[in-house]
Design an enzyme around this catalytic site. Structure first.
Site, PDB file in Angstrom:
ATOM      1  N   VAL A 155       2.294 -13.072   8.491  1.00  0.00           N
ATOM      2  CA  VAL A 155       1.777 -12.602   9.949  1.00  0.00           C
ATOM      3  C   VAL A 155       1.253 -13.715   9.478  1.00  0.00           C
ATOM      4  O   VAL A 155       0.747 -14.631  10.758  1.00  0.00           O
ATOM      5  CB  VAL A 155       1.199 -11.568  10.403  1.00  0.00           C
ATOM      6  CG1 VAL A 155       0.778 -11.346  11.448  1.00  0.00           C
ATOM      7  CG2 VAL A 155       2.533 -10.095   9.614  1.00  0.00           C
ATOM      8  N   ILE A 166      -9.954  -1.193  -8.910  1.00  0.00           N
ATOM      9  CA  ILE A 166     -11.026  -2.117  -8.831  1.00  0.00           C
ATOM     10  C   ILE A 166     -11.999  -2.054  -7.414  1.00  0.00           C
ATOM     11  O   ILE A 166     -11.736  -1.859  -6.091  1.00  0.00           O
ATOM     12  CB  ILE A 166     -11.224  -3.837  -8.751  1.00  0.00           C
ATOM     13  CG1 ILE A 166      -9.865  -4.354  -9.700  1.00  0.00           C
ATOM     14  CG2 ILE A 166     -11.430  -4.718  -8.297  1.00  0.00           C
ATOM     15  CD1 ILE A 166     -10.491  -4.862 -10.767  1.00  0.00           C
ATOM     16  N   GLY A 179       0.735  -1.287  -0.323  1.00  0.00           N
ATOM     17  CA  GLY A 179      -0.178  -0.073  -0.160  1.00  0.00           C
ATOM     18  C   GLY A 179       0.276   0.938  -0.053  1.00  0.00           C
ATOM     19  O   GLY A 179       0.423   2.087  -0.217  1.00  0.00           O
ATOM     20  N   ARG A 205       7.552 -14.373   1.971  1.00  0.00           N
ATOM     21  CA  ARG A 205       8.575 -14.990   3.540  1.00  0.00           C
ATOM     22  C   ARG A 205       6.340 -15.848   3.829  1.00  0.00           C
ATOM     23  O   ARG A 205       6.093 -16.263   3.369  1.00  0.00           O
ATOM     24  CB  ARG A 205       7.939 -13.371   3.752  1.00  0.00           C
ATOM     25  CG  ARG A 205       6.911 -12.605   4.239  1.00  0.00           C
ATOM     26  CD  ARG A 205       6.919 -11.764   4.583  1.00  0.00           C
ATOM     27  NE  ARG A 205       5.621 -10.543   4.387  1.00  0.00           N
ATOM     28  CZ  ARG A 205       4.678 -10.002   3.680  1.00  0.00           C
ATOM     29  NH1 ARG A 205       5.741 -10.248   2.242  1.00  0.00           N
ATOM     30  NH2 ARG A 205       3.549 -10.000   3.388  1.00  0.00           N
ATOM     31  N   LYS A 254      -3.702  -5.785   8.046  1.00  0.00           N
ATOM     32  CA  LYS A 254      -4.759  -6.085   8.095  1.00  0.00           C
ATOM     33  C   LYS A 254      -4.945  -6.351   9.810  1.00  0.00           C
ATOM     34  O   LYS A 254      -4.081  -6.493  10.392  1.00  0.00           O
ATOM     35  CB  LYS A 254      -3.851  -8.363   7.008  1.00  0.00           C
ATOM     36  CG  LYS A 254      -3.849  -7.792   6.059  1.00  0.00           C
ATOM     37  CD  LYS A 254      -3.316  -9.332   5.490  1.00  0.00           C
ATOM     38  CE  LYS A 254      -3.009  -8.603   4.485  1.00  0.00           C
ATOM     39  NZ  LYS A 254      -1.739  -9.858   4.033  1.00  0.00           N
ATOM     40  N   LYS A 273      -6.915  -0.223 -13.569  1.00  0.00           N
ATOM     41  CA  LYS A 273      -7.637   0.021 -12.836  1.00  0.00           C
ATOM     42  C   LYS A 273      -8.168  -0.057 -11.317  1.00  0.00           C
ATOM     43  O   LYS A 273      -8.028  -0.999 -11.063  1.00  0.00           O
ATOM     44  CB  LYS A 273      -8.272  -0.829 -13.972  1.00  0.00           C
ATOM     45  CG  LYS A 273     -10.153  -0.683 -13.788  1.00  0.00           C
ATOM     46  CD  LYS A 273      -9.905  -0.031 -14.641  1.00  0.00           C
ATOM     47  CE  LYS A 273     -11.979   0.778 -14.522  1.00  0.00           C
ATOM     48  NZ  LYS A 273     -12.293   1.638 -15.646  1.00  0.00           N
TER      49      LYS A 273
END
Ligand code: MV4
Length: 450
Positions: free
Chosen positions: A295, A203, A165, A292, A237, A201
């Site tokens: 988490v 979503i 992000g 990796r 998350k 695009k």
């Protein structure tokens, strides 16, 4: 098999890796910064070495100190955990050139998947659907405008070196696109030392679905179903679960098989995660691949009965996958809530400090991965994750009730944590029905930024 592994990490994942090593009969070396003198991973390891000051750059990110620590302790492998150097191709290369096995894929695979533009091209060649977007990175505003004309708005800008992000911008018009390109480029330069940006695009309200895979050095690969990681805030998350309420058997098989095609195509060897976006019509698109251990790996472990960290170590040691796809059975449902030392009333600001009293929940089908205890001081220098609560049951609704019970028993005083927030999410009627997407948390906040 290795005889000694150095764990180049801290916190709950260091504890998790030490446990896997002990179960495999492997000796462990814990490294720590000056801020982590009283950390639990030091208690559990066979040897401990201080590698520097609190600042990550002086300790957990310091390659020469880590290599020296591995050499003086005669460790034959390094497990990087997640974060820090886990996806640093250069670190993997240095380990190999020093004769220390990096527990993860080859430096080449890490580098390829770390370049999000290359990763997309590579996966596309293997036949995986991509989100429509620019062919490569976009260097000028003219080029960006041409892409916009072809795709239409909304669009999203992402950093080539990014992931997670950072450097992302959503745009709805030409004017915004041009200014966003400049700010995204400078943000990416500052964060990654690489200003290249690509366009996709956008979503709207997709689900974030990721497939756990494992592949060995001999061309064998299996998938372990998916995780739904749509409950995020600021690209962090907060709650993950498996199976995804949005995915049926047929789609699971399709996602799994396509993920295997992608990883076999690059001769990938380790555990790994292929990330997809799933749109409201049920169409899925490759987004990126994480090389990796993640988490949220425990939810997959809970429904498959497989220890992914042990598997990752075995693969790195050159063992063949004994498991065939038919041996992977997904049983029941599992969910994970991340307990962060953060204050929801202060915009989830980190709330480090000393834990005077801590009670870790238990009971049937409750797993808590943590490094905290009564008297532990949470240092302010690292991420705010203090525990992961994982529950499982035969059905999703039972797993959710089990989670609410476990969270209600959890005491961490006087630290502010995300426990009450997680409880309000899992008790939300839409969440309970499995009806959620990546925009879900915005209804809990006045102004969810991006
Ligand atoms: C997207 C997207 C929609 N369209 N890409 C990528 C990294 C991950 N942390 C977020 N990512 C997204 N990529 C396209 N083409 C939606 C997300 C996304 C998201 C975007 C804005 C706000 C919250 C989000 C939560 C999850 C995923």
């Amino acid at each position: 098999m290795f005889s000694k592994i150095l764990i180049a990490n801290r916190g709950e994942i260091a504890v998790r890796i030490i446990r896997a090593c002990k179960d495999l009969g492997i000796k462990t070396v814990a490294v720590y910064s000056e801020a982590d003198k009283n950390s639990l991973h030091l208690e559990f390891a066979d040897e401990t070495i201080c590698i520097g000051k609190a600042n990550s750059n002086d300790s957990y990110l310091n390659i020469s100190r880590l290599i020296s620590a591995a050499e003086v302790t005669d460790s034959d492998a390094i497990h990087p955990g997640y974060g820090f150097l886990a996806e640093n191709a250069y670190f993997a290369e240095v380990c190999e050139s020093c004769g220390i096995k990096f527990i993860g894929p080859s430096a080449e695979s890490i580098r390829l998947m770390g370049d999000k533009v290359q990763a997309k091209k590579t996966m596309h060649k293997a036949g995986i659907p991509l989100i429509p977007g620019s062919k490569g990175s976009v260097k000028s505003k003219e080029e960006a405008l041409r892409v916009a004309k072809k795709l239409g708005y909304p669009l999203i800008l992402k950093a080539k070196a990014g992931g997670g992000g950072k450097g992302m911008r959503i745009c709805h018009s030409d004017v915004r696109l041009i200014s966003a390109l400049l700010t995204a480029q400078s943000e990416a330069e500052a964060a990654f030392g690489d200003s290249e940006i690509y366009i996709e695009k956008y979503i709207e309200n997709p689900r974030h679905i990721e497939v756990q895979i494992a592949a060995d050095n001999y061309g064998n690969a299996v998938y372990f179903g998916e995780r739904d990681c749509s409950i995020q805030r600021r690209h962090q998350k907060i709650i993950e679960e498996t199976p995804s309420p949005a995915i049926n058997k047929r789609l699971r098989k399709k996602l799994g098989e396509i993920s295997l095609k992608g990883v076999k195509n690059i001769n990938y060897s380790s555990v790994g995660t292929v990330e997809f976006l799933l749109d409201s019509e049920g169409k899925f698109y490759f987004m990126e691949m994480n090389t990796r251990i993640q988490v949220e790996h425990p939810v997959t472990e809970e429904v498959t009965g497989i220890d992914l960290v042990k598997l990752q170590i075995r693969i790195a040691a050159g063992e063949k996958l004994k498991l065939r796809q038919d041996d992977v059975n997904i049983k029941g449902a599992a969910i994970e809530c991340r307990v962060n030392a953060e204050d929801p009333d202060k915009g989830f600001l980190p709330s480090p400090g000393t834990i005077n009293f801590c009670y870790i929940p238990g009971g049937k089908n409750v797993r808590v991965d943590t490094h905290v205890y009564s008297g532990y001081n949470i240092p302010p220098h690292y991420d705010s994750l203090v525990a992961k609560v994982i529950t499982k049951a035969d059905t999703r609704s039972e797993a959710l009730r089990n989670m609410d019970r476990a969270l209600s028993e959890f005491i961490i005083e006087p630290i502010k944590t995300t426990i009450p927030f997680c409880r309000s999410v899992i008790n939300d009627p839409d969440f309970k029905r499995g009806k959620y997407h990546t925009g879900f948390l915005s209804k809990f906040f006045d102004n969810q930024e991006e």
